[in-house]
Design a protein around this motif. Structure first.
Motif, PDB file in Angstrom:
ATOM      1  N   TRP A  34       3.393  -3.127  -1.445  1.00 21.05           N
ATOM      2  CA  TRP A  34       2.028  -3.425  -0.342  1.00 21.05           C
ATOM      3  C   TRP A  34       1.050  -4.282  -1.182  1.00 21.05           C
ATOM      4  O   TRP A  34       0.811  -4.348  -2.307  1.00 21.05           O
ATOM      5  CB  TRP A  34       1.197  -1.995  -0.390  1.00 21.05           C
ATOM      6  CG  TRP A  34       1.917  -1.031   0.588  1.00 21.05           C
ATOM      7  CD1 TRP A  34       2.715  -0.071   0.530  1.00 21.05           C
ATOM      8  CD2 TRP A  34       1.740  -1.072   2.248  1.00 21.05           C
ATOM      9  NE1 TRP A  34       2.980   0.670   1.593  1.00 21.05           N
ATOM     10  CE2 TRP A  34       2.368  -0.018   2.588  1.00 21.05           C
ATOM     11  CE3 TRP A  34       1.081  -2.089   2.988  1.00 21.05           C
ATOM     12  CZ2 TRP A  34       2.247   0.260   3.823  1.00 21.05           C
ATOM     13  CZ3 TRP A  34       1.294  -1.579   4.434  1.00 21.05           C
ATOM     14  CH2 TRP A  34       1.695  -0.640   4.705  1.00 21.05           C
ATOM     15  N   TYR A  35       0.977  -5.451  -0.460  1.00 21.68           N
ATOM     16  CA  TYR A  35      -0.006  -6.686  -0.849  1.00 21.68           C
ATOM     17  C   TYR A  35      -1.309  -6.701   0.095  1.00 21.68           C
ATOM     18  O   TYR A  35      -1.151  -6.356   1.006  1.00 21.68           O
ATOM     19  CB  TYR A  35       0.680  -7.933  -0.887  1.00 21.68           C
ATOM     20  CG  TYR A  35       1.656  -8.302  -1.966  1.00 21.68           C
ATOM     21  CD1 TYR A  35       2.947  -7.745  -1.794  1.00 21.68           C
ATOM     22  CD2 TYR A  35       1.186  -8.650  -3.105  1.00 21.68           C
ATOM     23  CE1 TYR A  35       3.929  -7.986  -2.769  1.00 21.68           C
ATOM     24  CE2 TYR A  35       2.100  -9.048  -4.153  1.00 21.68           C
ATOM     25  CZ  TYR A  35       3.514  -8.502  -4.037  1.00 21.68           C
ATOM     26  OH  TYR A  35       4.497  -8.671  -5.035  1.00 21.68           O
ATOM     27  N   GLU A  44      -2.734 -10.031  -3.548  1.00 23.49           N
ATOM     28  CA  GLU A  44      -2.627  -9.159  -4.671  1.00 23.49           C
ATOM     29  C   GLU A  44      -2.023  -7.977  -4.443  1.00 23.49           C
ATOM     30  O   GLU A  44      -1.921  -7.346  -3.551  1.00 23.49           O
ATOM     31  CB  GLU A  44      -4.122  -8.877  -4.855  1.00 23.49           C
ATOM     32  CG  GLU A  44      -5.196  -8.131  -4.068  1.00 23.49           C
ATOM     33  CD  GLU A  44      -6.377  -7.686  -4.383  1.00 23.49           C
ATOM     34  OE1 GLU A  44      -6.598  -7.434  -5.661  1.00 23.49           O
ATOM     35  OE2 GLU A  44      -7.208  -7.548  -3.706  1.00 23.49           O
ATOM     36  N   LEU A  45      -1.149  -7.421  -5.354  1.00 27.37           N
ATOM     37  CA  LEU A  45      -0.231  -6.235  -5.407  1.00 27.37           C
ATOM     38  C   LEU A  45      -1.141  -5.250  -5.531  1.00 27.37           C
ATOM     39  O   LEU A  45      -1.843  -5.053  -6.319  1.00 27.37           O
ATOM     40  CB  LEU A  45       0.696  -6.546  -6.309  1.00 27.37           C
ATOM     41  CG  LEU A  45       1.646  -5.393  -6.567  1.00 27.37           C
ATOM     42  CD1 LEU A  45       2.756  -5.370  -5.423  1.00 27.37           C
ATOM     43  CD2 LEU A  45       2.548  -5.299  -7.817  1.00 27.37           C
ATOM     44  N   SER A  58      -1.383   0.246 -10.325  1.00 26.77           N
ATOM     45  CA  SER A  58      -2.524  -0.270 -10.910  1.00 26.77           C
ATOM     46  C   SER A  58      -3.182  -1.078 -10.014  1.00 26.77           C
ATOM     47  O   SER A  58      -4.404  -1.562 -10.545  1.00 26.77           O
ATOM     48  CB  SER A  58      -2.103  -1.035 -12.318  1.00 26.77           C
ATOM     49  OG  SER A  58      -1.285  -2.080 -12.012  1.00 26.77           O
ATOM     50  N   GLY A  59      -2.626  -1.770  -9.036  1.00 30.37           N
ATOM     51  CA  GLY A  59      -3.310  -2.624  -8.113  1.00 30.37           C
ATOM     52  C   GLY A  59      -4.037  -1.982  -7.002  1.00 30.37           C
ATOM     53  O   GLY A  59      -4.992  -2.644  -6.407  1.00 30.37           O
ATOM     54  N   ALA A  67      -1.086   5.748  -1.230  1.00 29.81           N
ATOM     55  CA  ALA A  67       0.359   5.245  -0.461  1.00 29.81           C
ATOM     56  C   ALA A  67       1.301   6.201  -0.801  1.00 29.81           C
ATOM     57  O   ALA A  67       1.426   6.864  -1.705  1.00 29.81           O
ATOM     58  CB  ALA A  67       0.716   3.929  -0.909  1.00 29.81           C
ATOM     59  N   LYS A  68       2.143   6.372   0.439  1.00 29.33           N
ATOM     60  CA  LYS A  68       3.278   7.202   0.221  1.00 29.33           C
ATOM     61  C   LYS A  68       4.420   6.521   0.642  1.00 29.33           C
ATOM     62  O   LYS A  68       4.515   5.663   1.584  1.00 29.33           O
ATOM     63  CB  LYS A  68       3.076   8.532   1.247  1.00 29.33           C
ATOM     64  CG  LYS A  68       1.966   9.385   0.494  1.00 29.33           C
ATOM     65  CD  LYS A  68       1.730  10.631   1.468  1.00 29.33           C
ATOM     66  CE  LYS A  68       0.688  11.349   0.905  1.00 29.33           C
ATOM     67  NZ  LYS A  68       0.501  12.502   1.668  1.00 29.33           N
ATOM     68  N   MET A  69       5.818   7.042   0.382  1.00 33.50           N
ATOM     69  CA  MET A  69       6.921   6.598   0.938  1.00 33.50           C
ATOM     70  C   MET A  69       7.744   7.649   0.818  1.00 33.50           C
ATOM     71  O   MET A  69       8.442   8.262   0.047  1.00 33.50           O
ATOM     72  CB  MET A  69       7.664   5.539  -0.012  1.00 33.50           C
ATOM     73  CG  MET A  69       8.672   4.998   0.483  1.00 33.50           C
ATOM     74  SD  MET A  69       9.257   3.199  -0.293  1.00 33.50           S
ATOM     75  CE  MET A  69      10.610   2.713   1.035  1.00 33.50           C
TER      76      MET A  69
END
Lengths: 114, 112
Positions: A34-35, A44-45, A58-59, A67-69
């Motif tokens: 994800w950016y 930015e990441l 860390s971003g 965020a989930k996957m």
């Protein structure tokens, strides 16, 4: 292949509301990124996953972001509560391997928080 | 603290002339560099890459040059075409293996 699919394409919401962005990576790719793109900071990441496991978050700017996957074909980026400074284009990308391989990007979600 | 810097926000070139887009980096551990092109309302797409063991890579009208001692790379487009008008992002990979780090981008405008 349809490429990386993101939804929605545009999201307009009010400050304080929850926002959920969705991504379907290319089948067979085992890394997902994800950016966020802004004028000030460019691309930015925020976070990336390898084999559905978060590797580096860390971003992620604040605890409001998560965020989930849950599986190899789906990821979400959630902002709760949203703020005007979160307004940006959010891109999802996938690659076959995580180590700096060529990334394939989705078309992005344009988020506007009023 | 930007590790990948594209100091020119924009560049205007006439059709048929050369476009030179520049990128500087600060991390000597970067070993692989890529250029992406982005049209409005679309995601970035891969354009060309170069490994740190090379100093030049060419693909049609696009050539990337790498100067490791100066920590500088450039993308040359010859001849430039109106369809090249887009935002160009420079990206780099760390030897230790991290996700790509991108610069802020340079908007190229090619006029006919």
């Amino acid at each position: 292949d349809a490429g990386v699919i993101q939804s929605p394409r545009h999201e307009v919401t009010e400050m304080g509301q929850e926002v959920t962005l969705r991504c379907k990576p290319i089948s067979g790719h085992n890394s997902l990124f994800w950016y966020r793109q802004t004028m000030m900071r460019g691309l930015e990441l925020l976070i990336y996953f390898n084999n559905n496991v978060p590797i580096d978050d860390s971003g992620m700017p604040e605890d409001r972001f998560s965020a989930k996957m849950p599986n190899a074909s789906f990821s979400t980026l959630k902002i709760q509560p949203s703020e005007p400074r979160d307004s940006a284009v959010y891109f999802c990308a996938s690659s076959f391997r995580v180590l700096g391989e060529k990334l394939f990007f989705g078309s992005g979600t344009q988020l506007s928080v009023l | 603290d930007q590790q990948v810097k594209q100091n020119s926000p924009s560049l205007s070139v006439q059709e048929g002339r050369i476009s030179i887009l520049n990128c500087d980096y600060t991390n000597s551990m970067f070993d692989y560099f890529l250029w992406y092109k982005k049209y409005p309302a679309e995601g970035p797409t891969f354009l060309i890459s170069i490994s740190s063991i090379k100093d030049k890579n060419e693909d049609g009208r696009f050539t990337v040059f790498l100067n490791k001692s100066a920590k500088h790379l450039s993308l040359h487009i010859v001849p430039s075409q109106p369809g090249d008008s887009a935002v160009y992002f420079c990206a780099a990979r760390n030897q230790a293996g991290t996700a790509l780090i991108f610069g802020k981008g340079t908007t190229l405008s090619v006029s006919s």
